[in-house]
Design a protein around this motif. Structure first.
Motif, PDB file in Angstrom:
ATOM      1  N   LEU C 303     -11.752   6.132  12.980  1.00 22.13           N
ATOM      2  CA  LEU C 303     -12.054   6.168  11.537  1.00 22.13           C
ATOM      3  C   LEU C 303     -13.309   5.834  11.029  1.00 22.13           C
ATOM      4  O   LEU C 303     -13.869   6.494  10.242  1.00 22.13           O
ATOM      5  N   PRO C 304     -13.831   4.973  11.603  1.00 21.21           N
ATOM      6  CA  PRO C 304     -15.289   4.676  11.284  1.00 21.21           C
ATOM      7  C   PRO C 304     -16.188   5.839  11.323  1.00 21.21           C
ATOM      8  O   PRO C 304     -17.198   5.917  10.703  1.00 21.21           O
ATOM      9  N   SER C 305     -15.948   6.696  12.303  1.00 17.96           N
ATOM     10  CA  SER C 305     -16.783   7.893  12.376  1.00 17.96           C
ATOM     11  C   SER C 305     -16.422   8.880  11.386  1.00 17.96           C
ATOM     12  O   SER C 305     -17.132   9.752  10.877  1.00 17.96           O
ATOM     13  N   THR C 306     -15.089   9.161  11.368  1.00 17.52           N
ATOM     14  CA  THR C 306     -14.724  10.324  10.537  1.00 17.52           C
ATOM     15  C   THR C 306     -14.358  10.039   8.998  1.00 17.52           C
ATOM     16  O   THR C 306     -14.357  10.817   7.961  1.00 17.52           O
ATOM     17  N   ALA C 307     -14.127   8.603   8.645  1.00 15.87           N
ATOM     18  CA  ALA C 307     -14.050   8.389   7.283  1.00 15.87           C
ATOM     19  C   ALA C 307     -14.226   6.740   7.036  1.00 15.87           C
ATOM     20  O   ALA C 307     -13.554   5.902   7.018  1.00 15.87           O
ATOM     21  N   PRO C 308     -15.808   6.725   7.073  1.00 12.46           N
ATOM     22  CA  PRO C 308     -16.336   5.196   7.166  1.00 12.46           C
ATOM     23  C   PRO C 308     -15.863   4.437   5.906  1.00 12.46           C
ATOM     24  O   PRO C 308     -15.787   3.170   5.953  1.00 12.46           O
ATOM     25  N   GLU C 309     -15.792   5.201   4.771  1.00 13.48           N
ATOM     26  CA  GLU C 309     -15.578   4.350   3.462  1.00 13.48           C
ATOM     27  C   GLU C 309     -14.002   4.001   3.352  1.00 13.48           C
ATOM     28  O   GLU C 309     -13.873   2.832   3.026  1.00 13.48           O
ATOM     29  N   THR C 310     -13.299   4.806   4.198  1.00 20.47           N
ATOM     30  CA  THR C 310     -11.862   4.404   4.154  1.00 20.47           C
ATOM     31  C   THR C 310     -11.759   3.158   5.069  1.00 20.47           C
ATOM     32  O   THR C 310     -10.900   2.220   4.959  1.00 20.47           O
ATOM     33  N   ALA C 311     -12.397   3.119   6.048  1.00 22.95           N
ATOM     34  CA  ALA C 311     -12.602   2.132   6.975  1.00 22.95           C
ATOM     35  C   ALA C 311     -12.920   0.882   6.530  1.00 22.95           C
ATOM     36  O   ALA C 311     -12.257  -0.197   6.613  1.00 22.95           O
ATOM     37  N   ARG C 312     -13.815   0.902   5.777  1.00 20.23           N
ATOM     38  CA  ARG C 312     -14.548  -0.016   4.893  1.00 20.23           C
ATOM     39  C   ARG C 312     -13.402  -0.818   4.047  1.00 20.23           C
ATOM     40  O   ARG C 312     -13.276  -2.095   3.951  1.00 20.23           O
ATOM     41  N   GLN C 313     -12.750   0.133   3.409  1.00 15.40           N
ATOM     42  CA  GLN C 313     -11.816  -0.360   2.354  1.00 15.40           C
ATOM     43  C   GLN C 313     -10.678  -1.182   3.042  1.00 15.40           C
ATOM     44  O   GLN C 313     -10.110  -2.135   2.424  1.00 15.40           O
ATOM     45  N   GLN C 314     -10.333  -0.666   4.205  1.00 15.66           N
ATOM     46  CA  GLN C 314      -9.221  -1.172   4.981  1.00 15.66           C
ATOM     47  C   GLN C 314      -9.629  -2.292   5.441  1.00 15.66           C
ATOM     48  O   GLN C 314      -8.826  -3.591   5.487  1.00 15.66           O
ATOM     49  N   ALA C 315     -10.967  -2.850   6.205  1.00 16.55           N
ATOM     50  CA  ALA C 315     -11.217  -4.185   6.281  1.00 16.55           C
ATOM     51  C   ALA C 315     -11.555  -4.962   5.103  1.00 16.55           C
ATOM     52  O   ALA C 315     -11.134  -6.121   5.196  1.00 16.55           O
ATOM     53  N   LEU C 316     -11.716  -4.583   4.060  1.00 18.09           N
ATOM     54  CA  LEU C 316     -11.741  -5.490   2.802  1.00 18.09           C
ATOM     55  C   LEU C 316     -10.323  -5.691   2.368  1.00 18.09           C
ATOM     56  O   LEU C 316     -10.183  -6.767   2.055  1.00 18.09           O
ATOM     57  N   ALA C 317      -9.297  -4.970   2.940  1.00 24.81           N
ATOM     58  CA  ALA C 317      -8.009  -5.346   2.428  1.00 24.81           C
ATOM     59  C   ALA C 317      -7.659  -6.627   3.338  1.00 24.81           C
ATOM     60  O   ALA C 317      -7.101  -7.430   2.806  1.00 24.81           O
ATOM     61  N   VAL C 318      -8.079  -6.354   4.637  1.00 25.79           N
ATOM     62  CA  VAL C 318      -7.814  -7.649   5.612  1.00 25.79           C
ATOM     63  C   VAL C 318      -8.522  -8.952   5.074  1.00 25.79           C
ATOM     64  O   VAL C 318      -8.032 -10.154   5.158  1.00 25.79           O
ATOM     65  N   VAL C 319      -9.817  -8.664   4.606  1.00 24.65           N
ATOM     66  CA  VAL C 319     -10.626  -9.757   3.970  1.00 24.65           C
ATOM     67  C   VAL C 319      -9.746 -10.385   2.987  1.00 24.65           C
ATOM     68  O   VAL C 319      -9.639 -11.562   2.811  1.00 24.65           O
ATOM     69  N   ALA C 320      -9.237  -9.660   2.086  1.00 21.79           N
ATOM     70  CA  ALA C 320      -8.289 -10.089   0.819  1.00 21.79           C
ATOM     71  C   ALA C 320      -7.154 -10.847   1.267  1.00 21.79           C
ATOM     72  O   ALA C 320      -6.924 -11.926   0.773  1.00 21.79           O
ATOM     73  N   LEU C 321      -6.639 -10.422   2.639  1.00 19.57           N
ATOM     74  CA  LEU C 321      -5.502 -11.211   2.926  1.00 19.57           C
ATOM     75  C   LEU C 321      -5.814 -12.726   3.487  1.00 19.57           C
ATOM     76  O   LEU C 321      -5.351 -13.557   3.230  1.00 19.57           O
ATOM     77  N   CYS C 322      -6.959 -12.870   4.065  1.00 17.03           N
ATOM     78  CA  CYS C 322      -7.578 -13.908   4.511  1.00 17.03           C
ATOM     79  C   CYS C 322      -7.792 -14.869   3.392  1.00 17.03           C
ATOM     80  O   CYS C 322      -7.675 -16.128   3.205  1.00 17.03           O
TER      81      CYS C 322
END
Lengths: 402, 552, 369
Positions: C303-322
């Motif tokens: 995903l970081p190669s094919t849809a980097p913005e999506t990947a970034r949003q997902q990481a942000l969602a985990v940060v939000a969980l933290c």
């Protein structure tokens, strides 16, 4: 478009629709279009009266005449509809627990009829005893939150409505639906501006409450806490309310334990009957549960409902717990007499003024209500005006200019 | 108003949402061309997978963008289809006139949880399960558990008056909502909570409008503490009417179970779970078994009833392969009348599940009281098992439906409601109407003090999609006629969309004038979800609901 | 490639494809990609439906359709939510392979093909042997982004008397997970053979990257490339080592982020937690989405190669969980997850490899890895 017909001509026309004894001429100012109180006895008569009014560009009021009406309406004829002849109970369905009545029946008469069968409605009886069900619904004074029966709107399973052009609509009653918006709500609270409610199906309940529990609290915060912990215990009473009676009123102050040190009253009315349990068990269940509150509070148990003043007067406003708690902290022991919180639930309650209180105390409560109301012009007013033009293009129903 | 060219449409909308939040790509046009209306599933079966593609899909970021999109479409007369999860089963989000699908899923925030007042404020595009998860983390529950909770959104629930499985205790979504935020095509954004004393309740006038008035962008809802205790019970009734009497007694005693479900004989077999203990019988499945197999939950539930009627069409199929199941299904559905008669005669008791949750004291007192009432009505205690089983597997049935499509059949559900006095009559009337055409089973759920909903599931089969579609339409026509004739409402919680639109004149009569007036006021160009909810007939064509008019 | 036109690779999934297409997207809530993209097109239902339409010949497989197939993190949350146990990841891998074989994928092979790392880079970590008996495979991401974690792990091994472990030449090779996942199966097999050859003879393989471990353990054998040696994840190794270790527990409020591959593909939910509980004073904080229900941070599935913005949003969602869990430190056992989370973590949130935390408890090294 003002009709050239003379008042006597109008009267003749009306007499062809309803019998003469159902028409009562009203005080008539010279030069106006005439004014009559009309008492349709059937839905057909009501429909015909409205059709006539629409054709004649008359004004149809669902309230008492006012002196200013003639001035405002000029030569338009005026009809003051009275519902008192339309008070038939069309169906008392004890299987489903509903009653269908014509809208002219008074609240007290309906309650009397229901009591014979050990039922009651979800309306508080006292404030509107002489009013008709139709007018109470058209005014819909209360709203969302009720611990057991819910709001006034919640009592309505279906409405029958006559539109200004005489067309009739009435949905079938079902406990819940998903067939579009709840159009009945347009007529609840809109004071007869869009249509006349001629019939209503209401939810009914077994009459139940035999006792009331009361607790006199030292201040508003303590009273709110008592209410809150009662709700948290899972009790599902008919009513939880909070009242600060005027000190000069002598009703049962001693009986409920009110003193100068404990000026705020919490009232809990249990609900019943629960299956297989006698009402006394329910009462005891509530009593023991409430008395188990930690810290223990001095709950009193009373036979029957607590007496007046328990009338509902305007103004009224819904308040959430978050704001109520702030209010408790702000006011402390300094609670204005007459302040009355009703239909309290997990989410909040309705703040109002108990009847029989006036002067500065009443002003203080009114001030609070004002403070808590949404400010500014309501954005819906524009829509409501446009809807009025759509549904009542000739502005015959309760014209607001008057 | 000249319709814009596609390029002008794209340019105009891109200026609002940004080019990356707008799509005309084929994958999007396919995905957004249908919802889960079974008729659209039949189209899909027949190979028609993009019958009604939108011109484009937009994903606004906030309310301001929603307002701007609506304003733009209003100005240019472009159809707008508000879209949440697209999980509707009535065709409500199918862009039959093309135009713009406005997917609000980027508006997915829980903006406030008011702990003191137990009120949540959330945006319309939030996924149902995500909302419930957020509330749970804060110690609350919405109490709303539609079987679509995984794929539907808050906005969709409100737009279609959704009900959850625990509606007997928590109410439907319209009972939970305190206020809405709504964007209208004339560019207004309103909060229905800004309401003074008196005046109509606009929350309830927008709730249920299925996107035909505006776009719901957010709401405030009542929430409840996560229940401290839960208790499931089950009862068996010899006759359906005994169960109904018992259920009514429970609701009217003022008890508030979160769930009360009564299954008809055949549905009881399914609710009880697949019987793995009677191996000899399982090896010789009859036609009913093939139908039962489609819907039975995958793990064995506690077996309390048994199915042993030697069916007229019983086949020795051995271990059921996919192909064999298909044959069984087709055989069964080729003679629905016979199969329905067999099912009705299934010597199974009617199962009722009743559950309570909340404060421990209240839960135990209520469960005890309900038991007394149900025993009085002839119910035999079946323990906690069936209820626990239902609770654990209650979402599975939604998965089962795709098996039917996979085998070439179709399945739909019809959730009607009435007051208690008309309920049995409605049950019989609908069964009678459907029996010649499709296999039908039912349960009673969503019980309230004054009435209850009946949830019919019907399964049909025709050799090709065109014939299936014909059968599907006929089935709905006869079924809604039966419901209306029996004095019920044709929808308790799925909404109207396109599937029940034809019944709306009978359902509302002249009350539809209110909707037309609302439309004229808030959507004068008629761009909002055209062709849905109510027929666009001129006022005169609405038949007065007659009957009553002379009776006063 | 004429053979590629044969639709048979998808026929194997025919039932799953049908069941998914007619299902009203009942796993929708579980999909991190569709949630991040706020769309239904790239939900498991949306993607599998597309594949089914292609299989039935109703929709032509072109670049535009094929591009969609790469909007998947391969996290398997959907399969966990599916009552039919539909293997969405498998369906999509097969579909991508088909797209690749027909030459319609918009993503070139080069995007997923990782050239061997320069051996110097590996020699810079504390231990290097050409052919170690216990081979440590840190993976490209760990070597490039968190080399100190590798040193810490090796130091821990040394401290706990595991001397035989070290990075070998094979550590320079990419195991080819992305090639396989992206559908470049011919290239994957070539790569896999190299890796297999380089690792043969090792008694044990300790793999840091969960998706690499998954690939070696579950994908390689499908191509006849099973390993004789035991395959361990870092957490398995630490679990063994910690039994006898003297631990100075770390007093910190720490949350654990499960890697999808570790929790779902490899069923390692408890072992990492046991390791962390062994070295922490305070109870381990669980994020709202944890264990098999972990929320994918977008680090995997190419995903970081094919849809980097999506990947970034997902990481942000985990940060939000933290953030929701009110922790200022989160650890993971996946170098890929750590890199993804670090890229978006706000200054107030420290993201560490679990090895760093264990290192603090045993070696006392508090330096960030």
């Amino acid at each position: 478009m003002v009709s050239q017909t003379q008042p006597s001509g109008y009267l003749d026309e009306l007499r062809r629709i309803v019998p003469t004894e159902q028409i009562e001429p009203q005080l008539d100012a010279a030069g106006d279009g005439g004014a009559w109180a009309v008492e349709p006895a059937t839905q057909i008569e009501l429909v015909e009266v409205l059709k006539w009014a629409n054709g004649r560009h008359a004004a149809v009021f669902t309230r008492r005449p006012r002196r200013s009406d003639a001035d405002t309406l000029g030569r338009r004829p005026r009809i003051y509809l009275r519902g008192r002849r339309m008070k038939r109970v069309k169906d008392l369905d004890i299987v489903s627990g509903t009653v269908t009545v014509q809208s002219g029946i008074s609240v007290s008469e309906l309650h009397r009829l229901l009591e014979e069968r050990s039922f009651t409605t979800g309306f508080p009886t006292r404030p509107w005893r002489q009013e008709s069900i139709g007018s109470v619904l058209a005014a819909a004074l209360d709203a969302h939150w009720g611990p057991r029966y819910g709001s006034m709107e919640d009592q309505v399973l279906s409405l029958g409505v006559v539109f200004p052009d005489g067309s009739v609509a009435g949905g079938r009653g079902a406990p819940r639906k998903a067939v579009g918006p709840d159009f009945d709500r347009l007529f609840l609270g809109s004071r007869g501006r869009y249509g006349i409610i001629y019939e209503v199906t209401l939810r009914i309940y077994p009459s139940a409450t035999r006792v009331a529990m009361s607790y006199a609290a030292p201040d508003l915060t303590a009273a709110l806490e008592a209410v809150n912990s009662g709700i948290a215990l899972g009790l599902d009473p008919r009513a939880i309310e909070l009242l600060t009676p005027a000190p000069d009123r002598t009703w049962g102050r001693k009986r409920v334990g009110l003193t100068d040190d404990h000026p705020v009253l919490v009232i809990v009315e249990p609900w019943g009957p629960l299956a297989g349990r006698p009402i006394s068990w329910i009462d005891t269940h509530f009593a023991t549960t409430l008395r188990r509150l930690d810290p223990p509070l001095g709950w009193n148990m009373h036979e029957g409902l607590l007496p007046a003043p328990r009338a509902w007067t305007e103004p009224v406003v819904g308040v959430r717990w978050a704001r109520l708690l702030e209010l408790g902290a702000e006011l402390g022991r300094d609670v204005p007499p007459g302040l009355w919180l009703v239909r309290m639930s997990r989410h909040g309650g309705w703040l109002s003024l108990a009847s029989g209180v006036d002067g500065p105390a009443a002003d203080a409560v009114r001030g609070l209500v004002q403070q808590l109301r949404p400010a500014g012009p309501l954005p819906w007013e524009r829509f409501e005006a446009a809807l009025k033009r759509e549904l009542d293009p000739k502005d015959i129903l309760n014209p607001t200019g008057a | 108003m000249a319709r814009l060219s596609q390029a002008e449409l794209i340019a105009g909308l891109s200026r609002i949402v940004g080019v990356e939040h707008l799509s005309t790509a084929r994958p999007d046009r396919i995905a957004y061309s249908a919802d889960f209306w079974p008729k659209a599933q039949i189209w899909k079966q027949g190979g028609d997978v993009e019958r009604y593609p939108p011109d484009c899909v937009v994903w606004p970021a906030d309310e301001a963008e929603v307002v701007a999109i609506l304003r733009f479409c209003h100005d240019h007369g472009i159809p707008v289809v508000p879209y949440g999860g697209g999980s509707g089963v009535c065709g409500g989000t199918i862009p039959i006139h093309g135009g713009v699908v406005v997917d609000v899923k980027r508006l997915a925030q829980v903006t406030d949880i008011d702990h003191a007042s137990a009120v949540v404020t959330a945006q319309a595009g939030i996924n149902g399960q995500h909302l419930e998860d957020r509330l749970n983390a804060a110690g609350f529950t919405l109490g709303h558990f539609p079987s679509s909770i995984m794929c539907s959104t808050l906005g969709g629930w409100l737009a279609a008056r959704s009900a959850g499985q625990f509606s007997s205790r928590y109410g439907k979504i319209e009972d939970m909502v305190l206020s809405l935020r709504v964007a209208f095509p004339d560019g207004t954004l309103l909060d229905t909570g800004d309401r003074g004393p008196g005046g109509p309740d606009w929350t309830q006038l927008v709730c249920g409008s299925e996107g035909t008035l505006g776009v719901i962008t957010g709401a405030q809802l009542k929430v409840n503490p996560v229940p401290g205790a839960r208790r499931m019970r089950a009862f068996r009734f010899r006759h359906l009417e005994d169960g109904l009497r018992g259920g009514r007694a429970v609701m009217q005693a003022g008890l508030r179970p979160m769930v009360l479900r009564l299954y008809d004989p055949f549905d009881s077999l399914i609710a009880l779970g697949k019987d793995k203990t009677h191996g000899d019988k399982a090896a010789r499945p009859g036609v009913l078994d093939s139908l039962r197999g489609l819907f039975a939950t995958t793990t064995a539930g506690p077996h309390t009833g048994q199915f042993e009627r030697p069916g007229l069409l019983r086949r020795r199929l051995g271990p059921l392969s996919h192909a064999a199941k298909r044959v069984g299904l087709i055989t069964a559905l080729s003679a629905p009348s016979i199969v329905n008669r067999l099912a009705a005669a299934a010597p199974s008791p009617c199962l009722m599940i009743v559950g309570f949750e909340g404060h421990a004291d209240a839960v135990h007192a209520d469960a005890w009281s309900a038991g007394e009432l149900l025993a009085e009505a002839g119910g035999v205690d079946a323990g906690a098992g069936p209820g626990e089983h239902w609770l654990a597997r209650r979402y599975d049935v939604s998965f089962k439906q795709s098996r039917v499509y996979d085998m070439g059949g179709f399945v739909d559900t019809m959730e009607v409601a009435s007051t208690w006095d008309r309920l049995e009559g409605m049950y019989d009337a609908v069964r009678r109407a459907l029996a010649p055409h499709v296999f039908v089973m039912a349960h009673f759920s969503h019980a309230y003090r004054e009435g209850c909903s009946i949830y019919f599931t019907f399964v049909g089969y025709r050799r090709d999609a065109a014939k299936s579609e014909q059968l599907y339409d006929r089935v709905w026509r006869v079924a809604t006629d039966a419901v209306v004739g029996a004095g019920g409402t044709v929808s308790h919680h799925h909404g109207v969309g396109m599937s029940k639109m034809n019944a709306m004149v009978q359902e509302h009569g002249h009350m539809l004038r209110v909707w037309r007036a609302l439309k004229d006021v808030v959507d004068p160009h008629g761009v909002m979800n055209p062709g849905k909810l109510f027929p666009d007939a001129p006022h005169e064509s609405v038949e007065p609901d007659g009957g009553d008019a002379g009776s006063a | 490639m004429a053979r590629g036109r044969d639709p048979s690779p998808l026929e194997r999934h025919a039932q799953a494809l049908a069941l998914c297409t007619y299902c009203p997207s009942l796993c929708r809530h579980a999909c991190p990609v569709a949630t991040a993209e706020s769309t239904d097109t790239t939900s498991p239902w949306g993607l599998v439906s597309l594949v089914e339409h292609v299989r039935r010949g109703l929709v032509d497989l072109d670049d535009e359709i094929a591009e969609q197939l790469y909007h998947c993190a391969g996290c398997r949350a959907c399969s966990d939510a599916c009552v039919h146990d539909n293997d969405v990841e498998g369906v999509l891998v097969a579909a991508r392979a088909w797209a690749v074989s027909r030459g319609v994928t918009p993503f070139p092979r080069e995007l997923f093909e990782r050239a061997p790392l320069v051996l110097d880079k590996i020699r810079r970590v504390d231990r290097f042997e050409r052919r170690p008996a216990i081979a440590l495979l840190p993976g490209r991401v760990a070597l490039e982004t968190t080399p100190r974690v590798i040193d810490t792990l090796l130091a821990l091994c040394e401290r706990l008397d595991v001397d035989a472990i070290s990075c070998g030449e094979a550590a320079a090779l990419d195991v080819g997970y992305e090639l396989w996942y992206a559908g470049y199966h011919t290239e994957f097999v070539v790569q896999a053979r190299k890796v297999h050859a380089a690792l043969s003879g090792a008694r044990e393989l300790v793999v840091m990257s969960p998706e690499a471990l998954y690939t070696l353990q579950h994908v390689y054998p499908r191509y006849g490339l099973a390993f004789e040696g035991a395959l361990l994840h870092t957490s398995d190794l630490l679990m063994q080592l910690l039994g006898s270790a003297v631990v100075q527990r770390v007093n910190a409020r720490v949350a654990y982020h499960d890697s999808c591959h570790l929790a779902r593909h490899l069923d390692r939910v408890e072992v990492p937690r046991q390791v962390l509980r062994r070295v922490l004073t305070q109870p381990l904080v669980e994020l709202a989405a944890h264990g098999r229900e972990t929320w994918c941070c977008g680090a995997t599935g190419c995903l970081p190669s094919t849809a980097p913005e999506t990947a970034r949003q997902q990481a942000l969602a985990v940060v939000a969980l933290c953030h929701e869990a009110k922790v200022d430190r989160v650890v993971s056992f996946s170098p890929e997850c750590i890199a993804a989370l670090r890229a978006v973590a706000p200054p107030g949130l420290r993201v560490d490899h679990a090895v760093t935390l264990v290192g603090e408890a045993i070696i006392g090294d508090t330096a960030a890895g």
